[in-house]
Design an enzyme around this catalytic site. Structure first.
Site, PDB file in Angstrom:
ATOM      1  N   GLU A  83       0.789  -1.358  -0.338  1.00  0.00           N
ATOM      2  CA  GLU A  83      -0.071   0.353   0.257  1.00  0.00           C
ATOM      3  C   GLU A  83       1.052   1.406  -0.088  1.00  0.00           C
ATOM      4  OE1 GLU A  83      -3.047  -0.273   3.258  1.00  0.00           O
ATOM      5  OE2 GLU A  83      -3.271  -2.536   2.374  1.00  0.00           O
ATOM      6  N   ASP A 119     -14.564   1.669   0.306  1.00  0.00           N
ATOM      7  CA  ASP A 119     -13.950  -0.039  -0.316  1.00  0.00           C
ATOM      8  C   ASP A 119     -15.099  -0.532  -1.251  1.00  0.00           C
ATOM      9  OD1 ASP A 119     -12.836  -2.309  -0.203  1.00  0.00           O
ATOM     10  OD2 ASP A 119     -12.286  -1.834   1.802  1.00  0.00           O
TER      11      ASP A 119
END
Length: 292
Positions: A123, A198
């Site tokens: 990430e 998300d």
């Protein structure tokens, strides 16, 4: 307001990073993955029966085939997955493993084409991309993401939604009949302090639902991008929704305990569980991969 019930945990499976719920109407089963736990889960709401399979690499999504088998998006690429035998077979390598990316979220459109994204596993870098996979092979459709989520399409299939999670933006694209995308534009932006968008899901009215990681719930947006509803959860990390049940008005939601401190996990004992709530507007039927 479309919510008709508060979320309840129906399967306290404690997934580290639950994702990718899929409703298989013929089985009356909800399938989903635990990315960090390297598991594929199957849950039967009517009986409470549950099964799990170990995946050979982190599974970002599973997409159903009419045969009862699946295409599983793993860190190592697209694989055939046969639950009856519990085996995985490599179908397509997607990216150079030196990128340290993994596949993250997938969707099957009404034409049977598979759409999915990749993301940087640590990430950190913008090496993630959006892909389409069909009988013509693998096509890279967009890039420049750290964490991708989605996609999903409008009921008429002409609009595709795709999420830049760290950028806190849900984008919309125009989709042509042959699967080309164009006219990328901002559909909705999540404000500071409200969590991270998300996985998305679209209902029969064309409204876009998104789970909120670190946002304690899920939001519903109109086709014009107007915020219509917020469903609050007792856990912070809501990852993705799927419409199920006989009339597609039962919403199932995966959650995660990834990133929670020890104290937060004690305060959120159901984090990582599978939840459900009811809505008045049904979702769209789950499509099966057939254009490969």
């Amino acid at each position: 307001m479309s919510q008709t019930s508060a979320p309840e945990c129906v399967h306290p499976v404690a997934a580290e990073l639950g994702e990718g719920p899929v409703w298989r109407a013929g089985e009356g089963a909800l399938w989903f993955v635990d990315i960090k736990g390297r598991k594929i889960h199957r849950f039967l709401p009517d009986t409470g029966e549950a099964q799990s399979w170990d995946a050979p690499a982190s599974p970002g999504f599973i997409a159903p085939l009419a045969s009862g088998q699946w295409i599983a998006g793993l860190k190592t690429g697209l694989h055939w997955f046969d639950p009856a035998a519990g085996v995985f077979e490599l179908l397509q390598v997607v990216e150079d493993p030196r990128l340290d990316n993994r596949l993250n979220d997938g969707f099957v459109d009404a034409r049977g084409r598979l759409w999915f994204g990749s993301m940087h596993d640590p990430e950190e870098t913008l090496t993630g991309a959006l892909y389409r996979f069909d009988r013509d092979g693998l096509a890279r459709m967009d890039d420049g993401y750290c964490i991708t989520n989605g996609p999903a399409t409008s009921p008429d299939g002409r609009t595709l939604y795709h999420t830049d999670t760290l950028g806190k933006v849900i984008y919309a694209f125009d989709v042509s009949e042959d699967g080309a995308v164009s006219n990328k534009r901002e559909f909705a932006r999540i404000e500071e302090g409200a969590g991270y968008p998300d996985g998305p899901a679209v209902d029969a009215e064309g409204c876009v639902w998104t789970g909120l990681f670190a946002g304690w719930g899920a939001r519903r947006y109109s086709p014009a991008g107007e915020l219509l509803d917020f469903v609050r959860f007792p856990v912070a990390n809501v990852t993705k929704l799927a419409f199920g049940g006989p009339d597609l008005t039962t919403v199932y939601a995966t959650t995660a305990w990834k990133g929670l401190s020890d104290e937060a996990r004690v305060a959120q004992p159901l984090a990582g569980g599978l939840f459900r709530f009811n809505v008045s507007t049904p979702g769209l039927p789950q499509n099966e991969v057939r254009d490969v």
